[in-house]
Design an enzyme around this catalytic site. Structure first.
Site, PDB file in Angstrom:
ATOM      1  N   GLU A 151     -13.700   9.166   1.392  1.00 26.73           N
ATOM      2  CA  GLU A 151     -13.191   8.550   2.633  1.00 26.73           C
ATOM      3  C   GLU A 151     -13.971   7.284   2.959  1.00 26.73           C
ATOM      4  O   GLU A 151     -13.418   6.311   3.469  1.00 26.73           O
ATOM      5  CB  GLU A 151     -13.247   9.545   3.800  1.00 26.73           C
ATOM      6  CG  GLU A 151     -12.050  10.463   3.789  1.00 26.73           C
ATOM      7  CD  GLU A 151     -11.958  11.395   4.987  1.00 26.73           C
ATOM      8  OE1 GLU A 151     -12.775  11.286   5.918  1.00 26.73           O
ATOM      9  OE2 GLU A 151     -11.060  12.251   4.976  1.00 26.73           O
ATOM     10  N   ASP A 179      -2.061  -3.196  31.689  1.00 26.29           N
ATOM     11  CA  ASP A 179      -1.115  -4.087  32.351  1.00 26.29           C
ATOM     12  C   ASP A 179      -1.485  -5.538  32.056  1.00 26.29           C
ATOM     13  O   ASP A 179      -2.605  -5.837  31.624  1.00 26.29           O
ATOM     14  CB  ASP A 179      -1.093  -3.819  33.863  1.00 26.29           C
ATOM     15  CG  ASP A 179      -2.477  -3.901  34.489  1.00 26.29           C
ATOM     16  OD1 ASP A 179      -3.013  -5.022  34.569  1.00 26.29           O
ATOM     17  OD2 ASP A 179      -3.026  -2.853  34.897  1.00 26.29           O
TER      18      ASP A 179
END
Ligand code: DGJ
Length: 754
Positions: free
Chosen positions: A615, A535
């Site tokens: 990777e 929030d």
């Protein structure tokens, strides 16, 4: 001046660059809401409020025979319960005599340069020349309750904030039963609203509902703002979409229990209210005391949701986030949670840090399990003392070794939690939230520390400060892994227990304020089981929040898409994790995981010592690409070009505010045979300028050489050497996204001015 006051006529007009807001105190003293929308002039528009006798809608005493005047249908700035307005109300007060009645009348107003602040609560801030404040004072003559309506106007941002100060000027104590931060009355009723619902590991899904007759509400009674509903909503015209239509955004700067309500009334008007949830709220206001509500940030856009979101993004980045890390480039991090969970040794962590540093990762975050007796989630919370046996050394020694690898060191805490099986709980059982005589509800087998108590707050501040002083910590993940119930504090009188939920949030904010001020070098990341406290209030203290415990790139498309309506990319914690994904078991290409995490703060959360060499090379290239485009990604203007609900592809864009470059990212969430081309209209570029498209080839590293050649030859126009396209063409005709070569293919396309 963005505020124009005509004190004689009680008329107040607020202007931002593109919007106007107007209110008027009428002859009776009621402060009426007149207008909020597209920018207009400051002449009195109250003629649009047409009074009419409505049966069963009474008239305030003193109106004589004027039956057309009723608070039940008039648009008001701050509605009250109990005196003739039968709709949802912003304020409900129990007076000293037990009555529940307030009737507010206009008293006075003040205007000042700069933006008001709210004691103990987060609030939008601005330089004095960037904002203005209007304070309108209303009073209930009988009880002497005084209401100060605060309006902050950030002209350039198209933002108006609202908060309320309530002062008891009477001789008796009163009880605030509801004290909303904002009431907005629309004279019409043809709206829809977008709210954001979810659950743990699937936060902020969008729901769009018609605001039909009756009351519509979302909220949280969980102690936090929650995974389940977000304190953010959009009210819009029925045809509104990303690029068109009127819409209003309401973002509540509050991390506790909230309620957003809307009601379409008997004559098709719409009232929207936002504030602290009244269910667990009953605040005693003694004579002379004041109560401050949290703040709501409002924005209006006449050009759809895209503009609305960008207004909020800019304001959150510049006028809510604070501290050293607000503008500074945040480090690419690696977190050990999904790599090891609770099972690790200090040596293993150093190995991970060493490997990560070699690949270009900048910050190592040690997650849960480094303290107390904490080898699973059943014990140890509250004992913020390093487990040296498990680490094989002191925390400082571990941190120093990690720093020697060339990395910064970060640490996980869950300061608001306590395990029954902990030394802290054994020493202070009364510090845990519980109702006397009842066994408290356990969740993740843990209890909640009573953050409404100053002694508990001070203890946590002290313990964390000591660790920060002894250890070279530059990052903290502030987690909270349960909802609160059994709300009760041993430190509050029986009649004050209704203050607990809000006092808890005030306590949390005090601890965060103290620590962030004392340790400005530390980057705080908020977290509550992922995005359970995502929030605008938290963003005042922690400029980023872990978006979700769901790290699957495809699930993240929806989570980050929903989150983007109210919050910027720079606030969304996002990591590349291992496959099969731990939450969904989905297997997604490494490049796609990188592209999706780059639509956030960007980091890794996997055992880097176990990834294949290829990777590892991808990690290096991803970090290089991310850093090269950091400003564009983190501070660019954000556009949602295709939603996850699209049949094939989710597409978003960040554009340089001056239109010099843009980055379009497309992820095929559904691959079809013989698929239709995906074309998107690129925004935010300069119409007459020529651009070239640079495709990030990371998305095709898995292809065999001959397929690669074939793919490159078949790329759409614009991607080949020497080809350029104007901004106007990209806007009007669009950009063709290269086809998908495999399931969950992602493409990053950098569009650069030539
Ligand atoms: C929930 C968080 O969201 C996770 O990332 C991790 O920190 C765990 N808590 C640790 O308990």
């Amino acid at each position: 001046m963005a505020i124009i006051a005509d004190g004689k006529n009680g008329l107040f007009t607020l202007h931002t660059k593109n919007t106007t807001y107007q209110m008027k105190a009428d002859a009776f003293g009621t402060l009426l809401h007149v207008y909020y929308g597209e920018r207009t002039d400051h002449t009195d528009k109250s003629y649009i409020i047409c009074g009419r006798n409505r049966g069963f809608s009474g008239n305030p005493y003193g109106m004589g025979k004027r039956k057309e005047y009723s608070l039940d249908v008039l648009p008001q700035e701050y509605s009250c319960y109990g005196t003739g307005d039968y709709r949802i109300s912003a304020l409900k007060v129990q007076n000293g005599d037990g009555s529940q009645a307030v009737q507010l009348r206009f008293q006075d107003y003040r205007i000042r340069k700069g933006k008001y602040a709210i004691p103990g609560l987060p609030a939008v801030y601005a330089l004095e020349e960037e904002a203005d404040t209007l304070e309108v004072i209303l009073e209930d003559a009988a009880s002497k309750v005084e209401i100060h309506l605060l309006y902050g106007v950030l002209e350039e941002n198209d933002i108006i904030t609202r908060a309320v100060k309530i002062i008891n000027r009477g001789d008796d104590g009163i009880l605030l039963q509801k004290a909303a931060s904002m009431n907005l009355d629309f004279l019409d009723g043809d709206y829809e609203w977008l709210t954001f619902y979810g659950r743990h590991v699937m936060e902020r899904n969008i729901q769009r509902d018609e605001l039909t007759h009756g009351i519509h509400a979302v909220g949280s009674v969980r102690g936090t703002s929650s995974h389940h509903y977000n304190p953010f909503a959009i009210v819009c015209e029925k045809n509104a979409d990303e690029e068109k239509g009127s819409c209003y955004g309401f973002s509540f700067l509050y991390s506790g229990e909230f309620q957003m309500e809307a009601e379409k009334d008997q004559v098709d008007q719409t009232r929207v209210i936002c504030g602290i949830h009244p269910d667990n709220f009953a605040w005693n206001l003694r004579p002379g005391e004041a109560f401050d509500t949290p703040e709501v940030m409002m924005t209006y856009s006449g050009a759809g949701f895209g503009t609305l979101s960008r207004n909020l993004h800019r304001t959150i980045r510049k006028n809510i986030c604070r501290g050293e890390w607000k503008e500074k480039r945040r480090p690419v991090l690696i977190n050990n949670w999904e790599a090891t969970y609770f099972q690790f040794s200090g040596e293993q962590l150093v190995q991970m840090a060493r490997k990560a540093a070699g690949l270009g990762i900048e910050l190592f975050v040690l997650d849960d399990g480094w303290f107390g007796k904490r080898d699973d989630d059943n014990s140890g919370l509250g004992d913020w003392y390093p487990n040296e046996k498990k680490l094989g050394c002191t925390l400082k020694e571990l941190a120093d070794r990690i720093v020697e690898c060339g990395m910064q060191f970060g640490l996980w805490f869950e300061p608001e939690a306590v395990s029954e099986d902990s030394d802290l709980y054994r020493a202070h059982p009364d510090w845990a939230v519980a109702v006397p005589g009842r066994q408290p509800d356990l969740s993740r087998n843990q209890l909640v520390l009573d953050f409404s108590r100053a002694d508990v707050q001070d203890y946590i501040i002290g313990r964390m400060s000591t660790i920060f002083e002894e250890t070279p910590v530059t990052y903290v993940k502030w987690d909270f892994n349960r909802s609160i119930c059994d709300k009760y504090s041993m430190a509050l009188e029986a009649q004050s227990q209704g203050e607990f939920a809000h006092r808890y949030v005030l306590g949390l904010y005090r601890v965060l304020e103290t620590l962030t001020e004392k340790f400005p070098r530390i980057l705080f990341e908020g977290c509550s089981g992922g995005g359970g406290r995502f929030d605008a209030g938290m963003l005042y203290y922690t400029p980023q929040i872990w978006c979700s415990d769901n790290s699957d790139a495809i699930a993240r498309l929806s989570i980050q898409y929903g989150t983007s309506f109210g919050y910027p990319i720079s606030a969304m914690g996002a990591h590349v994790s291992a496959v099969p994904n731990h939450q969904t078991a989905r297997i997604v290409p490494f490049a796609t995981r990188g592209s999706v995490a780059m639509a956030g703060t960007f980091g890794y959360e996997l055992d880097i010592t176990k990834i294949p060499e290829a990777e590892g090379e991808e990690v290096k290239r991803q970090i290089h690409w991310f850093k090269a485009h950091y400003d564009l990604i983190q501070s660019g203007e954000y556009y949602r070009l295709r939603a996850p609900s699209d049949r094939q592809c989710t597409v978003w864009e960040t554009a340089d505010p001056k239109g010099k470059e843009a980055l379009v990212t497309a992820v095929y969430h559904h691959v079809e045979g013989n698929a239709a081309p995906v074309t998107v209209k690129v925004q935010g570029l300069c119409q007459e300028v020529y651009y070239r498209m640079c495709l990030n080839m990371e998305g095709m590293t898995q292809l065999p050489e001959e397929m690669r050649e074939k793919f490159l030859q078949c790329l759409p126009y614009g991607y080949h050497e020497g080809e350029t396209v104007t901004g106007a063409a990209l806007r009007q005709c669009g950009l063709v996204i290269p086809e998908a070569l495999e399931e969950f293919q992602a493409w990053q396309i950098h569009i650069v001015e030539v």
